[in-house]
Design an enzyme around this catalytic site. Sequence first.
Site, PDB file in Angstrom:
ATOM      1  N   LYS A 172       0.857  -1.196   0.000  1.00 43.45           N
ATOM      2  CA  LYS A 172       0.000   0.000   0.000  1.00 43.45           C
ATOM      3  C   LYS A 172       0.887   1.239   0.000  1.00 43.45           C
ATOM      4  O   LYS A 172       1.555   1.545   0.980  1.00 43.45           O
ATOM      5  CB  LYS A 172      -0.891   0.046   1.241  1.00 43.45           C
ATOM      6  CG  LYS A 172      -1.947   1.131   1.098  1.00 43.45           C
ATOM      7  CD  LYS A 172      -2.470   1.665   2.415  1.00 43.45           C
ATOM      8  CE  LYS A 172      -1.837   2.935   2.875  1.00 43.45           C
ATOM      9  NZ  LYS A 172      -1.920   4.078   1.968  1.00 43.45           N
ATOM     10  N   GLU A 247      10.336   1.756  10.197  1.00 46.12           N
ATOM     11  CA  GLU A 247      11.261   2.844   9.839  1.00 46.12           C
ATOM     12  C   GLU A 247      10.477   4.132  10.012  1.00 46.12           C
ATOM     13  O   GLU A 247       9.615   4.445   9.186  1.00 46.12           O
ATOM     14  CB  GLU A 247      11.729   2.688   8.385  1.00 46.12           C
ATOM     15  CG  GLU A 247      12.423   1.362   8.071  1.00 46.12           C
ATOM     16  CD  GLU A 247      13.806   1.260   8.684  1.00 46.12           C
ATOM     17  OE1 GLU A 247      14.382   2.293   9.071  1.00 46.12           O
ATOM     18  OE2 GLU A 247      14.312   0.127   8.795  1.00 46.12           O
ATOM     19  N   CYS A 281      13.643  11.505   5.573  1.00 42.56           N
ATOM     20  CA  CYS A 281      13.683  11.164   7.001  1.00 42.56           C
ATOM     21  C   CYS A 281      15.074  11.403   7.583  1.00 42.56           C
ATOM     22  O   CYS A 281      15.229  11.583   8.778  1.00 42.56           O
ATOM     23  CB  CYS A 281      13.268   9.716   7.194  1.00 42.56           C
ATOM     24  SG  CYS A 281      14.220   8.595   6.163  1.00 42.56           S
TER      25      CYS A 281
HETATM   26  P1  NAD Z   1       2.345   8.373   7.584  1.00 40.73           P
HETATM   27  O1  NAD Z   1       2.726   7.629   8.805  1.00 40.73           O
HETATM   28  O2  NAD Z   1       1.248   9.348   7.666  1.00 40.73           O
HETATM   29  O3  NAD Z   1       1.946   7.366   6.408  1.00 40.73           O
HETATM   30  C1  NAD Z   1       2.788   6.322   5.993  1.00 40.73           C
HETATM   31  C2  NAD Z   1       1.934   5.234   5.378  1.00 40.73           C
HETATM   32  O4  NAD Z   1       1.142   4.645   6.406  1.00 40.73           O
HETATM   33  C3  NAD Z   1       0.968   5.732   4.314  1.00 40.73           C
HETATM   34  O5  NAD Z   1       0.871   4.786   3.290  1.00 40.73           O
HETATM   35  C4  NAD Z   1      -0.344   5.821   5.090  1.00 40.73           C
HETATM   36  O6  NAD Z   1      -1.480   5.733   4.281  1.00 40.73           O
HETATM   37  C5  NAD Z   1      -0.207   4.621   6.002  1.00 40.73           C
HETATM   38  N1  NAD Z   1      -1.066   4.651   7.200  1.00 40.73           N
HETATM   39  C6  NAD Z   1      -1.573   5.715   7.857  1.00 40.73           C
HETATM   40  N2  NAD Z   1      -2.344   5.300   8.881  1.00 40.73           N
HETATM   41  C7  NAD Z   1      -2.308   3.960   8.892  1.00 40.73           C
HETATM   42  C8  NAD Z   1      -2.892   2.957   9.712  1.00 40.73           C
HETATM   43  N3  NAD Z   1      -3.691   3.236  10.724  1.00 40.73           N
HETATM   44  N4  NAD Z   1      -2.620   1.669   9.424  1.00 40.73           N
HETATM   45  C9  NAD Z   1      -1.808   1.336   8.406  1.00 40.73           C
HETATM   46  N5  NAD Z   1      -1.251   2.245   7.575  1.00 40.73           N
HETATM   47  C10 NAD Z   1      -1.487   3.539   7.827  1.00 40.73           C
HETATM   48  O7  NAD Z   1       3.691   9.040   7.040  1.00 40.73           O
HETATM   49  P2  NAD Z   1       3.834  10.035   5.818  1.00 40.73           P
HETATM   50  O8  NAD Z   1       3.281  11.364   6.237  1.00 40.73           O
HETATM   51  O9  NAD Z   1       3.355   9.381   4.597  1.00 40.73           O
HETATM   52  O10 NAD Z   1       5.441  10.129   5.696  1.00 40.73           O
HETATM   53  C11 NAD Z   1       6.221  10.999   6.442  1.00 40.73           C
HETATM   54  C12 NAD Z   1       6.826  10.306   7.638  1.00 40.73           C
HETATM   55  O11 NAD Z   1       7.553   9.167   7.217  1.00 40.73           O
HETATM   56  C13 NAD Z   1       7.820  11.172   8.377  1.00 40.73           C
HETATM   57  O12 NAD Z   1       7.626  11.016   9.755  1.00 40.73           O
HETATM   58  C14 NAD Z   1       9.172  10.592   7.975  1.00 40.73           C
HETATM   59  O13 NAD Z   1      10.215  10.809   8.901  1.00 40.73           O
HETATM   60  C15 NAD Z   1       8.835   9.156   7.852  1.00 40.73           C
HETATM   61  N6  NAD Z   1       9.821   8.458   7.012  1.00 40.73           N
HETATM   62  C16 NAD Z   1      10.698   7.607   7.615  1.00 40.73           C
HETATM   63  C17 NAD Z   1      11.675   6.970   6.857  1.00 40.73           C
HETATM   64  C18 NAD Z   1      12.668   6.021   7.472  1.00 40.73           C
HETATM   65  O14 NAD Z   1      13.306   5.286   6.733  1.00 40.73           O
HETATM   66  N7  NAD Z   1      12.818   6.004   8.784  1.00 40.73           N
HETATM   67  C19 NAD Z   1      11.726   7.193   5.481  1.00 40.73           C
HETATM   68  C20 NAD Z   1      10.805   8.073   4.908  1.00 40.73           C
HETATM   69  C21 NAD Z   1       9.844   8.701   5.677  1.00 40.73           C
END
Ligand code: NAD
Length: 485
Positions: A172, A247, A281
Site C-alpha cells: 500500500k 522505519e 527522514c
Molecule cells: P504516515 O505515517 O502518515 O503514512 C505512511 C503510510 O502509512 C501511508 O501509506 C499511510 O497511508 C499509512 N497509514 C496511515 N495510517 C495507517 C494505519 N492506521 N494503518 C496502516 N497504515 C497507515 O507518514 P507520511 O506522512 O506518509 O510520511 C512521512 C513520515 O515518514 C515522516 O515522519 C518521515 O520521517 C517518515 N519516514 C521515515 C523513513 C525512514 O526510513 N525512517 C523514510 C521516509 C519517511
Amino acid sequence: MHTIGNFIAGSFSPAHGGRTINDYNPATEAILATIPRSQGEDVERAVNAAHSAQDEWSKLTLEQRAHWLDKIADALEHKSEQIANTESRDTGKPIALARRVDAARSVSNFRFFAEFGRQQTQQTFQMEDALNVVHRSPVGTVGLITPWNLPLYLLTWKVAPALLMGNTIVAKPSEVTPLTAHLLAETLLELELPKGVFNLVHGLGPEVGQAILEHPGIKAISFTGGTETGRIVARTAAPMFKKLSLELGGKNATVVFADADMEKAVEGAVRAAFTNSGQVCLCGSRIFIEEEIVEQFTRRFVEKVDAIRVGNPMDEETEMGTVISPEHLLKIESYIDLAQKEGGVILTGGTREMTGYNGPDGTGAFLRPTVVGNLPHTSRCATEEIFGPMVTLHTFSTEQDALEMVNASEYGLAGSVWTSDIERGQRFSTQIDSGIVWVNTWLHRDLRTPFGGVKNSGVGREGGQWSLDFFSELTNICIKDSDEN
Ligand code: NAD
C-alpha cells in the site's frame, strides 16, 4: 487525469464499493488521478491472490528470482524518465532530483538485491559429531506500507528483497503519491510476473492500511512512515506476532566542529537540511555549531540557503520544489509562527515568496527554505519532527555539550558530524543515539549497510543482509553424523 485501479491477481480493478480519492499535483493543485479508496474486502482479495501464488513463487530458486529482479530493474531503467516525471508531478520535487535520486535508486534497489542474493552462501556450523545447516524459507505473504516522500524509492527498497526471498506481497503506497507504485504494477504486468506475486491496494491508511495490519494471512509488516502511525502498526501487529520492521520519523542533528572544512561543512549542512524540501527522514534539521565558528558558519550557511532556486519542479534548474501538499505547508508555517513565539529569529525564509514560478494562479505548496536562530535546543521547533524546509541553529562549546544536546531528542535515526579530526568524528558518532551517522558527508549510501533508527525512529534494520533476514524465516537443521563415521 486518469483513473488507476488496484492491482490484484495480475489485473487492475476498482475498490470494493467503487469509492475513489483524488491525487493532486502540489505545484499546480491540479488533479492528477483518481485512485481506489480500498477497504478490507480488497485486502482480502489481495491476500487470497498472494496465497495462491506463494507456492509457485517460493519454489523458484534464488537465482531464478534474482533473474526476475534484474528483469524488473531493466524495465524500470527503460522507464526512468517516465518515473522521474511522474514522481516530480506527484510530489512537487524537482525533476532533476527525481531523476538523480528517485528513478535511479528504484532501479538500483532491484539490481543491488539481485546481485546481493547471488552472493549468498548457505550458513553452516560444524560440530564434532554433527553439522548445522541454516535453511531460509520465505515468511509468506508480507505487507509493505510506504510514505510519500520517496514513493517508488522506498517501495522498491522493500519489494526487491521481499521478492528475492520468495515472499508474495500486498503493498500500500501513500494515498498522496500513488502514481509510481501504479507504474511499477504496470511494469510487472508487462513482464508477466506470475499473477498474485505482487498485489497493490490503494487507499487511506486507517482503512486499507489498517486492514493489512489486521489480516491474519499477512505474516510480516514492513512499514516506513511517521512515528505516530508506527505506534498504531506496532499496537495492531505485535499481538499477532507478525514480524515487524518500523522505519519511522527523525529529528536529525548536523554537528559542525570548529576544525571542519568550512566550505564542505556548509555545503553538506545545506544539502542535509533542504534536499527534497527537507522531506527526507534523514534530513539534518537541527544544526549544532561550535562557538568559535558560529558567526562565520551562520553567515555562509544563510548565504547558501538564500541562493537555493525554489521554483517550478519541471524546470531543469530548480533546486527546491514544493512541499507535499497545501495542508503540509500550513503545518510547517505553524512551526514558523511558533518559532517566533518561542523567541526564535528567522535568519532567512519563512515566507512563500520567491522569484519564479508559483503555479499557474499563484497556487502551489511552495515555501522558502527557512533558517531559525536563537532557539533553545529543547524548544518545540527543535525537538518535534517538522519534515519540511525549516531548520534550527544552535551553538555548543564542548564535545560533551554537543553530545548532550544531540541526544536530547526522542528520535534517533541519523546524523552527520563535520570535523577534520577523524578520531573525534568516530568517537563522537559512537556516542550519538542513532542508527546512522555520517562523518564529513551526508546521505552517502552503501546498500549493504544497516539502515534504521533507535528510540522513536524505529525498530529493526533494513539493507543488505538485514533485509534478507527480515524477509525470511530461518530453520536450523542439525544433522548428527552417522555412528559409522
Ligand atoms: P504516515 O505515517 O502518515 O503514512 C505512511 C503510510 O502509512 C501511508 O501509506 C499511510 O497511508 C499509512 N497509514 C496511515 N495510517 C495507517 C494505519 N492506521 N494503518 C496502516 N497504515 C497507515 O507518514 P507520511 O506522512 O506518509 O510520511 C512521512 C513520515 O515518514 C515522516 O515522519 C518521515 O520521517 C517518515 N519516514 C521515515 C523513513 C525512514 O526510513 N525512517 C523514510 C521516509 C519517511
